[in-house]
Design a protein around this motif. Structure first.
Motif, PDB file in Angstrom:
ATOM      1  N   SER A 272      -5.644  -4.383   1.808  1.00  0.00           N
ATOM      2  CA  SER A 272      -6.344  -3.094   1.955  1.00  0.00           C
ATOM      3  C   SER A 272      -7.776  -3.289   2.442  1.00  0.00           C
ATOM      4  O   SER A 272      -8.273  -2.507   3.252  1.00  0.00           O
ATOM      5  N   LEU A 275      -7.636  -4.380   6.217  1.00  0.00           N
ATOM      6  CA  LEU A 275      -7.245  -3.236   7.036  1.00  0.00           C
ATOM      7  C   LEU A 275      -8.396  -2.231   7.145  1.00  0.00           C
ATOM      8  O   LEU A 275      -8.678  -1.713   8.233  1.00  0.00           O
ATOM      9  N   ILE A 279      -9.903  -1.319  10.719  1.00  0.00           N
ATOM     10  CA  ILE A 279      -8.899  -0.284  10.989  1.00  0.00           C
ATOM     11  C   ILE A 279      -8.953   0.242  12.424  1.00  0.00           C
ATOM     12  O   ILE A 279      -7.925   0.381  13.095  1.00  0.00           O
ATOM     13  N   ILE A 282      -7.821  -2.569  14.842  1.00  0.00           N
ATOM     14  CA  ILE A 282      -6.390  -2.838  14.688  1.00  0.00           C
ATOM     15  C   ILE A 282      -5.556  -1.812  15.449  1.00  0.00           C
ATOM     16  O   ILE A 282      -4.634  -2.155  16.191  1.00  0.00           O
ATOM     17  N   LEU A 338       2.568  -3.508  10.042  1.00  0.00           N
ATOM     18  CA  LEU A 338       1.501  -4.095  10.852  1.00  0.00           C
ATOM     19  C   LEU A 338       2.075  -4.870  12.027  1.00  0.00           C
ATOM     20  O   LEU A 338       1.501  -4.884  13.124  1.00  0.00           O
ATOM     21  N   LEU A 350       3.583   1.153   7.497  1.00  0.00           N
ATOM     22  CA  LEU A 350       2.275   0.729   6.999  1.00  0.00           C
ATOM     23  C   LEU A 350       1.726   1.732   5.991  1.00  0.00           C
ATOM     24  O   LEU A 350       1.255   1.352   4.912  1.00  0.00           O
ATOM     25  N   TYR A 410      -3.807  -9.041  15.560  1.00  0.00           N
ATOM     26  CA  TYR A 410      -3.884  -8.915  14.106  1.00  0.00           C
ATOM     27  C   TYR A 410      -2.530  -9.143  13.442  1.00  0.00           C
ATOM     28  O   TYR A 410      -2.457  -9.375  12.235  1.00  0.00           O
TER      29      TYR A 410
END
Length: 434
Positions: A272, A275, A279, A282, A338, A350, A410
């Protein structure tokens, strides 16, 4: 030490069970740790790094170093919790978090003065300065204040522990998800320096409320968890039936449950945090816009709240080993999402996986430890687990970034996480309540 020292509040004379007051103020205490949490720090990243003349990598590395340093001291803070109780540990955590925020608000001026003093124009001076300040806010905020507030709530309940934690989790989740909006509003209207000073003043006020309303455990006031009086015959019978077994940290570390649960919680902290930090990047690598990337947090929060509410209520009736396997399954779902993020179903995987995992994290991290290992050494045990979580959250942003900059995507993070989840699944097959 007198349980009511420096306070006019007497829990034993309260018209209803004082544990519900503990629930309210303990939950508020977790919310007041936000300035030391990733979600609180991230809003200040751009203005602070620009003011100090640091690059994003330098700022991120300072954050990682400060966070890792704090992890080594959280376990010791847990032992202080066992010795002195939640009240005084939380008071000093809130007080020193406030002082640190005030110092942080003057970090630009402090950095300039240090440069003049040493006759050195280098990024290394502000870098070292914020490494130290990040260590303090992560230790007092994410570490000590969170741990002591959450543990205090769990100390006051037993049979209703899950139901009570569901109430706390909803309020905390809503507070965490809305805090970036509030902090951003403060920065836009007051600047980052004054914003931190405002938050520091709020923490100083709350530290006084901690002394007034925080209480260590019900036994100090002739009560037992859930609100029964010790001198009632029915309660004596209940106490005899529900003898609590207390594990020391050393004994807990000798159990399979300690490591499997601790590593499962660390997975969520790692995934978390990584990410959240990356974010936008990604999702942009898969053709999504910034708004589409940020939009995933809302459904994740909704799923997490629903999951934690249901799981908290059921936690009073079912084996917690079930939660561990559901967490592992949802971890597979998130890691797979992901990997397949270019497809719409990958985004759904996800969101669903991380939402369920985060919801169960809130339950296991609060309810399972006192249920499995007792309350007497809860501070030392949860302090050790907190160090796992802090280390995981410190390493995540850099490892996510390395996968992208060095390997080009990623998705390689998932190739590391999926084998880890397989290890957790195999290791948990023979796990049982100690």
């Amino acid at each position: 030490m007198k349980p009511n020292k420096y306070s006019f509040i007497k829990p034993e004379k309260w018209p209803f069970f004082y544990g519900y007051i503990v629930l309210i103020f303990g939950s508020i205490g977790v919310l007041f740790s936000i300035p030391g949490q990733t979600v609180g720090v991230s809003v200040f990243t751009d203005p602070v790094k620009d003011a100090l003349g640091l690059t994003r990598n330098q700022f991120s590395n300072a954050y990682m170093i400060g966070t890792l340093l704090s992890a080594f001291f959280v376990t010791k803070a847990g032992r202080l919790f066992d010795k002195f109780g939640a009240r005084f540990v939380a008071f000093f955590a809130a007080f020193f978090l406030a002082i640190t925020l005030i110092i942080f608000s003057f970090s630009e001026k402090t950095s300039n003065h240090l440069k003049q003093f040493f006759h050195l124009e280098s990024w290394f001076i502000p870098f070292l300065l914020i490494c130290f300040l990040f260590f303090l806010i992560r230790f007092f905020g994410q570490g000590v204040l969170t741990m002591s507030s959450r543990n205090m709530i769990m100390m006051w309940f037993d049979k209703n522990r899950g139901k009570v934690n569901s109430i706390s989790s909803i309020g905390v989740s809503l507070g965490f998800s809305s805090s970036p909006i509030l902090f951003n509003y403060l920065i836009d209207n007051n600047g980052w320096e004054v914003s931190w000073q405002i938050l520091a003043c709020c923490l100083l006020i709350f530290s006084v409320l901690i002394l007034q309303f925080y209480r260590n455990k019900p036994e100090d006031f002739n009560l037992i968890p859930d609100g029964y009086l010790k001198n009632k015959k029915s309660t004596k019978k209940k106490v005899e039936e529900d003898i609590e077994v207390n594990f020391t940290l050393k004994e807990a570390k000798n159990t399979r449950a300690f490591w499997m649960l601790g590593l499962a919680l660390s997975f969520n902290s790692f995934f978390s945090t990584g990410l959240t930090f990356h974010i936008v990047s990604i999702f942009s690598t898969q053709g999504y816009s910034k708004s589409e990337a940020i939009a995933v947090f809302l459904p994740i929060s909704i799923i997490a709240i629903i999951t934690s509410t249901i799981a908290n209520i059921l936690s009073d009736y079912i084996q917690h080993k079930v939660y561990l396997f559901v967490m592992i399954a949802s971890g597979f779902l998130a890691a797979t999402g992901l990997l397949m993020l270019e497809n719409t179903f990958g985004v759904y995987f996800l969101i669903a996986g991380l939402g369920i995992y985060s919801g169960l994290f809130a339950v296991v991290n609060a309810v399972t430890w006192p249920r499995y290992f007792g309350r007497k050494y809860l501070g030392a045990i949860t302090g050790k687990i907190m160090s796992f979580l802090v280390i995981a959250s410190a390493l995540a942003p850099s490892l996510f970034s390395y996968c992208f900059t060095s390997l080009g995507s990623y998705e390689f993070i998932s190739y590391l996480l999926i084998p880890f989840l397989v290890f957790l699944f195999i290791g948990s097959l023979k796990m049982k309540k100690p």
